[in-house]
Scaffold this motif. Structure first.
Motif, PDB file in Angstrom:
ATOM      1  N   GLU A 144      35.929  46.632  -4.084  1.00 16.33           N
ATOM      2  CA  GLU A 144      36.190  46.801  -2.649  1.00 16.33           C
ATOM      3  C   GLU A 144      36.124  45.478  -1.933  1.00 16.33           C
ATOM      4  O   GLU A 144      36.669  45.312  -0.848  1.00 16.33           O
ATOM      5  N   TYR A 145      35.369  44.569  -2.522  1.00 14.11           N
ATOM      6  CA  TYR A 145      35.072  43.335  -1.795  1.00 14.11           C
ATOM      7  C   TYR A 145      34.878  42.206  -2.791  1.00 14.11           C
ATOM      8  O   TYR A 145      34.151  42.364  -3.774  1.00 14.11           O
ATOM      9  N   LYS A 197      29.764  48.515   6.073  1.00 17.19           N
ATOM     10  CA  LYS A 197      30.609  49.622   5.618  1.00 17.19           C
ATOM     11  C   LYS A 197      29.891  50.768   4.934  1.00 17.19           C
ATOM     12  O   LYS A 197      30.492  51.808   4.684  1.00 17.19           O
ATOM     13  N   VAL A 254      28.545  50.309  -5.104  1.00 16.02           N
ATOM     14  CA  VAL A 254      29.744  49.672  -4.566  1.00 16.02           C
ATOM     15  C   VAL A 254      30.247  48.681  -5.614  1.00 16.02           C
ATOM     16  O   VAL A 254      29.456  47.897  -6.153  1.00 16.02           O
ATOM     17  N   GLU A 267      37.397  51.611 -11.341  1.00 13.84           N
ATOM     18  CA  GLU A 267      37.495  51.357  -9.894  1.00 13.84           C
ATOM     19  C   GLU A 267      37.826  49.896  -9.597  1.00 13.84           C
ATOM     20  O   GLU A 267      37.296  48.994 -10.246  1.00 13.84           O
TER      21      GLU A 267
END
Lengths: 240, 92
Positions: free
Chosen positions: A36-37, A80, A9, A33
């Motif tokens: 995401e967080y 998640k 992640v 990328e």
């Protein structure tokens, strides 16, 4: 701190102190990328963390920050990513991960150390204290994290979980396969999980995925190479 | 009678786990492991059921005689009620 990748992640973690910043260097991510967080900490969030979890007044801020990021990352994975962080020592052999879990002070790290003595460069430490496991396409995969325990062992690596072994101190060495039912109570308390309904449901789903897919053992052992030989042959099915 | 609010049940790798969530987790942080029969009864009790209804449920689901089913139900209710997991238990 730029982007980092933990348990596959991409996060944006921004620590205030060098202590956690250094731990993150191994997990830096330079790919395309987007994170995401994002989490950042400062003296306000650190003091909040100290109060919320009643951490000792004399615990230095950099250590609290480390715990803060550990909790934030674990929460996100639990919410998640069908996984969680747990207490254990994970070692890679032949492309698979073998995991030792036990109550604190039972000797997981010591036992993993015996595997390293026994097997040398045929094994690699994934993480010696708090790895993350996720269920990916129905299969459990274990990941190294920045939380590597007091000996700082582990790396930014991952492997599919093959077997998990609970350690119990004893005078004589013996190993046996155990049922999920037998394994659960002690393993349950070694895992990071929280009280809210959604994440508790996620946690049970994760447990189902993990425990359906791996062999479970209990090793009664002393601290000796013989104990490591016993767990190695039983867990891997290989000869030394 | 009924299971108190704040508990979750789920099948985990062939066995059944009960855990507490939210405020209830402050009283009970652990887990309860149930077999299939007990899990069936638990699920009925989540909705609310009488002893007779539970016995009937076991007779319908499993090949047991009435006495075994009754004893099973009684045992299970006693365990739950000793562990303070039930509300609305009739005093007999």
């Amino acid at each position: 701190m730029p982007k980092c990748k933990i348990a596959d992640v991409v996060f944006d973690l921004e620590p205030e102190y060098a202590y956690f910043n250094e731990r993150l260097t191994e997990f830096l991510y330079v790919g395309e990328e987007t994170p995401e967080y994002s989490v950042f900490s400062d003296d306000v969030s650190i003091e909040k963390e100290r109060k919320k979890y009643s951490l000792p007044e004399n615990l230095p801020a950099p250590l609290i920050e480390d715990l803060f990021f550990e909790r934030k990352v674990s929460d996100y994975i639990l919410e998640k990513k069908n996984g969680t962080l747990f207490h254990g020592s994970a070692i890679e052999y032949g492309g698979g991960a073998y995991v030792f879990t036990a109550r604190s002070g039972t000797g997981k790290s010591t036992h993993a150390g015996l595997w390293r003595e026994l097997l040398g460069d045929r094994v690699k430490m994934i993480n010696d204290d708090k790895p993350i496991v996720r269920i990916i396409d129905g299969k459990p995969v274990i990941y190294g994290t920045p939380w590597k325990g007091k000996h700082g062992l582990g790396g930014n690596i991952k492997a599919p979980v093959k077997a998990i072994c609970r350690l119990v101190q004893a005078k004589e060495n013996s190993i046996r396969e155990v049922s999920v039912k037998e394994f659960l109570p002690t393993f349950f308390v070694q895992c990071y999980h929280v009280e809210d309904r959604k994440r508790k449901e996620n946690f049970l789903e994760f447990l189902d995925g993990l425990l359906s897919g791996v062999k479970l053992f209990e090793l009664k052992c002393d601290i000796s190479k013989a104990a490591a030989e016993l767990s190695f042959t039983a867990m891997t099915g290989d000869k030394l | 009678m009924k299971i108190k609010s704040g508990y979750l049940i789920r099948e985990v790798a062939g066995t059944y786990l009960v855990v507490a969530v939210g405020k209830r987790a402050k009283e009970f942080g652990g887990m309860i492991n149930l077999n299939e029969t007990a899990a069936t009864l638990w699920k009925e009790l989540e909705k609310g059921a009488t002893e007779e209804e539970l016995t009937a449920r076991l007779l319908e689901e499993y090949e047991v005689d009435e006495k075994t089913a009754k004893d099973n139900v009684k045992d299970f209710i006693k365990k739950l009620s000793d562990a303070n997991l039930l509300t609305g238990v009739e005093n007999k």
